[in-house]
Design a protein around this motif. Structure first.
Motif, PDB file in Angstrom:
ATOM      1  N   GLN A 392       0.725  -1.112   0.105  1.00 47.01           N
ATOM      2  CA  GLN A 392       0.041  -0.115   0.130  1.00 47.01           C
ATOM      3  C   GLN A 392       0.848   1.344  -0.009  1.00 47.01           C
ATOM      4  OE1 GLN A 392      -3.439  -0.253   0.135  1.00 47.01           O
ATOM      5  NE2 GLN A 392      -3.867   1.845   0.255  1.00 47.01           N
ATOM      6  N   TYR A 393       0.353   2.268  -0.777  1.00 48.32           N
ATOM      7  CA  TYR A 393       1.215   3.614  -0.673  1.00 48.32           C
ATOM      8  C   TYR A 393       1.180   4.153   0.765  1.00 48.32           C
ATOM      9  CZ  TYR A 393       2.102   8.371  -1.775  1.00 48.32           C
ATOM     10  OH  TYR A 393       2.890   9.807  -1.883  1.00 48.32           O
ATOM     11  N   THR A 394       2.551   4.717   1.058  1.00 50.85           N
ATOM     12  CA  THR A 394       2.701   5.177   2.384  1.00 50.85           C
ATOM     13  C   THR A 394       3.264   6.622   2.235  1.00 50.85           C
ATOM     14  OG1 THR A 394       5.139   4.248   2.369  1.00 50.85           O
ATOM     15  CG2 THR A 394       3.414   2.889   3.163  1.00 50.85           C
ATOM     16  N   GLY A 395       3.806   7.077   1.276  1.00 53.90           N
ATOM     17  CA  GLY A 395       4.153   8.459   1.191  1.00 53.90           C
ATOM     18  C   GLY A 395       5.459   8.743   0.268  1.00 53.90           C
ATOM     19  N   VAL A 396       5.636  10.230   0.179  1.00 53.63           N
ATOM     20  CA  VAL A 396       6.852  10.713  -0.550  1.00 53.63           C
ATOM     21  C   VAL A 396       8.260  10.203   0.418  1.00 53.63           C
ATOM     22  CG1 VAL A 396       8.044  12.808  -1.364  1.00 53.63           C
ATOM     23  CG2 VAL A 396       5.606  12.458  -1.511  1.00 53.63           C
ATOM     24  N   ILE A 397       9.118   9.993  -0.232  1.00 54.49           N
ATOM     25  CA  ILE A 397      10.362   9.490   0.435  1.00 54.49           C
ATOM     26  C   ILE A 397      11.066  10.788   0.628  1.00 54.49           C
ATOM     27  CG2 ILE A 397      12.644   8.242   0.345  1.00 54.49           C
ATOM     28  CD1 ILE A 397      11.059   6.403  -1.352  1.00 54.49           C
ATOM     29  N   ALA A 398      11.331  11.171   1.998  1.00 55.68           N
ATOM     30  CA  ALA A 398      12.174  12.593   2.209  1.00 55.68           C
ATOM     31  C   ALA A 398      13.540  12.408   2.202  1.00 55.68           C
ATOM     32  CB  ALA A 398      11.585  13.024   3.558  1.00 55.68           C
ATOM     33  N   SER A 399      14.021  11.060   2.270  1.00 56.74           N
ATOM     34  CA  SER A 399      15.727  11.032   2.378  1.00 56.74           C
ATOM     35  C   SER A 399      15.849   9.493   1.802  1.00 56.74           C
ATOM     36  CB  SER A 399      16.000  10.942   3.822  1.00 56.74           C
ATOM     37  OG  SER A 399      17.279  10.721   3.882  1.00 56.74           O
ATOM     38  N   GLN A 400      16.646   9.667   0.717  1.00 57.55           N
ATOM     39  CA  GLN A 400      16.924   8.385  -0.016  1.00 57.55           C
ATOM     40  C   GLN A 400      17.657   7.553   0.825  1.00 57.55           C
ATOM     41  OE1 GLN A 400      19.127   9.546  -3.735  1.00 57.55           O
ATOM     42  NE2 GLN A 400      19.072   7.499  -4.518  1.00 57.55           N
ATOM     43  N   GLN A 401      17.423   6.277   0.532  1.00 55.17           N
ATOM     44  CA  GLN A 401      17.773   5.302   1.351  1.00 55.17           C
ATOM     45  C   GLN A 401      18.618   4.194   0.419  1.00 55.17           C
ATOM     46  OE1 GLN A 401      18.268   5.637   4.719  1.00 55.17           O
ATOM     47  NE2 GLN A 401      17.368   7.462   4.785  1.00 55.17           N
ATOM     48  N   ASP A 402      19.299   3.152   1.051  1.00 59.42           N
ATOM     49  CA  ASP A 402      19.281   1.815   0.365  1.00 59.42           C
ATOM     50  C   ASP A 402      18.187   0.977   0.669  1.00 59.42           C
ATOM     51  OD1 ASP A 402      21.963   2.855  -0.063  1.00 59.42           O
ATOM     52  OD2 ASP A 402      23.049   1.570   1.430  1.00 59.42           O
TER      53      ASP A 402
END
Length: 524
Positions: A392-402
């Motif tokens: 399910q969609y949870t949101g916009v990613i604020a900080s790029q991660q591995d």
């Protein structure tokens, strides 16, 4: 519990294409066959009132979508080899000014031997070259056709203030040759100054037949398209006020007219075609019109950012992927919002797209609540994405991660050298989907803690998940939950940065394992 709602056509198609365009185009050389494009759009689009639109739903029923056919072994063949001698880089646009030519087509997809009408605005003489996008030895496309030079086409019609319909007169029609293979095509308009723009379209099959059907997210292209001043979003619309209805009768403002193809879909397309998978291509409106009921495919692959689905598309996707075909989602935020399609003033079907993004604003919320143009997961629709996708969609990613591998099945990691706990560098980017723990049969391939929202202050903690979903009805789903997965497969960059994501041979092998599993109809 999966919902198996039957697909239905809720639009009444009663208007035919006018004769004006036919007369205008009859003298075009080399153009024969039935005219399927639209006539010239008027300056103002005549829209239905909310009462008129509601009335069309009053006596609707939900007929069945038909049988979804599995592809037999005899119908599955490898894609033709794409060599460098076939390919060209002449499709690329290296420089462009605000006065470069623009255009749009009368349909988002077309069959071979059908005509596609083009609407071009160019102040200088121009020609159009038609490219099929793929790998082709790394050159990226193959030239399939070209028009002769045409006189300037200067469009004067004012943009419709409600729908952004350009209202341009038809420039020419082009009959798609019968030997053009299914695929994503760009019509490149080039004027005498060598200024260029793109018009995208898909060549589809009447009965899609391949191992995999690639879905091109043309409705999401249009949702974000702010050509003329407005999109379905306030952030890129004039006066920060979204449109509630947008027209397909206008150029795309992004990527020189190519929509969102290069940002989200081209890298997966390049990689699939490089590896010679058997492919057929579809758009959102093709599925809305029943393409899956005629498809002979083993899996549907969502190539990128496919955020906007109509009721017909949602019903067809849910029913088909329950047991008859598998699903690979190589993007995120998939199927998040409901839209409705409508005909334009000339009766050309599916040329308007409606999305109020609010139950209180949508006039159908009271009379036909299931068609309300809100998020699928929210009232009064209440059909979460996870019923189809497993996440399910949870949101916009604020900080790029591995991406952090969690419990991937052993078969998925075969030959990759990867193991649980390994990182896929910088591959959580854009928007995130996550498993909410409510469905049986979901395996967390990756489970990555992420910061969601908008920096610096409007943030919250969440997860980005890669899931494998074995549906109780037999269908299989692989969903990446990130926009960056295809960048791990192919490194081409032209219009946008990949933000440090580079191709990974391990992820390429992992994806081959996934596609092998999706290409069979037995439980893995």
């Amino acid at each position: 519990m999966l919902l198996h709602t039957n697909s239905h056509r809720f639009l009444i198609r009663f208007m035919t294409v006018g004769s004006i365009a036919a007369a205008l185009l009859s003298g075009c050389a080399g153009m024969s066959g039935k005219q399927t494009g639209q006539s010239s759009s008027p300056a103002a689009v005549q829209q239905e009132t909310p009462t008129q639109e509601s009335a069309r739903y009053a006596d609707q029923r939900l007929p069945g979508i038909g049988v979804i056919h599995q592809a037999g072994a005899a119908s599955i063949e490898a894609a033709p080899e794409q060599t460098a001698t076939q390919g060209t880089e002449s499709w690329l646009i290296h420089r462009r000014t605000r006065t470069a030519p623009q255009g749009y087509a009368s349909a988002v997809s077309v069959l071979p031997r059908q005509q596609l009408t083009f609407f071009i605005n160019s102040t200088f003489p121009y020609h159009v070259s038609f490219y099929r996008m793929g790998y082709y030895g790394g050159l990226g496309a193959r030239l399939y056709g070209q028009t002769r030079e045409k006189l300037p086409d200067i469009q004067h019609a004012p943009v419709n203030a409600q729908t952004m319909d350009a209202g341009w007169k038809a420039s020419f029609a082009y009959t798609i040759p019968r030997n053009w293979p299914t695929g994503f095509y760009l019509a490149k308009i080039t004027d005498l100054r060598q200024q260029s723009g793109y018009v995208p379209f898909v060549v589809r099959q009447a009965n899609p037949s391949a191992t995999f059907a690639v879905l091109i997210a043309t409705s999401t292209y249009q949702a974000y398209n702010n050509w003329g001043g407005k999109s379905l979003y306030s952030y890129n619309s004039t006066a920060h006020q979204q449109a509630y209805t947008v027209s397909f009768n206008r150029p795309f403002s992004e990527e020189y007219g190519a929509g969102q193809f290069f940002m989200y879909e081209y890298n997966l397309v390049r990689w699939l075609e490089k590896n010679r998978y058997s492919l057929t291509y579809l758009t959102d409106t093709d599925i809305d019109r029943g393409a899956l009921s005629k498809a002979h495919v083993r899996a549907l692959l969502i190539a990128g950012h496919d955020e906007y689905w109509s009721m017909n598309e949602r019903n067809a996707m849910e029913s088909a992927t329950a047991r008859q075909m598998n699903l690979g989602d190589f993007g995120s935020d998939t199927g998040d919002w409901q839209v409705r399609y409508a005909s334009d003033a000339q009766g050309n079907v599916d040329r308007l797209m409606i999305c109020y993004r609010s139950a209180t604003k949508d006039p159908l919320s009271k009379t036909h609540p299931s068609f309300t143009t809100v998020k699928w997961s929210r009232p009064p629709v209440n059909r979460p994405q996870e019923q189809v996708l497993g996440s399910q969609y949870t949101g916009v990613i604020a900080s790029q991660q591995d991406i952090l591998l969690d419990h991937p099945p052993a078969w998925m990691l075969r030959g990759t050298g990867l193991q649980p706990g390994d990182h896929l560098k910088k591959a959580v980017w854009g928007e995130a989907d996550a498993y909410r723990g409510k469905l049986p049969g979901v395996t967390l391939v990756a489970h990555t803690p992420v910061l969601l929202g908008h920096l610096p202050n409007d943030t919250y903690k969440g997860y980005s998940d890669v899931v494998w979903y074995q549906k109780p009805t037999g269908g299989k789903v692989f969903a990446t939950g990130t926009f960056a997965w295809s960048w791990l497969l192919d490194g081409f960059q032209q219009f946008r940065s990949h933000y440090g994501v580079v191709p990974s041979s391990a992820v390429q092998e992992m994806t081959r394992n996934v596609l092998q599993a999706l290409g069979t109809m037995t439980s893995h």
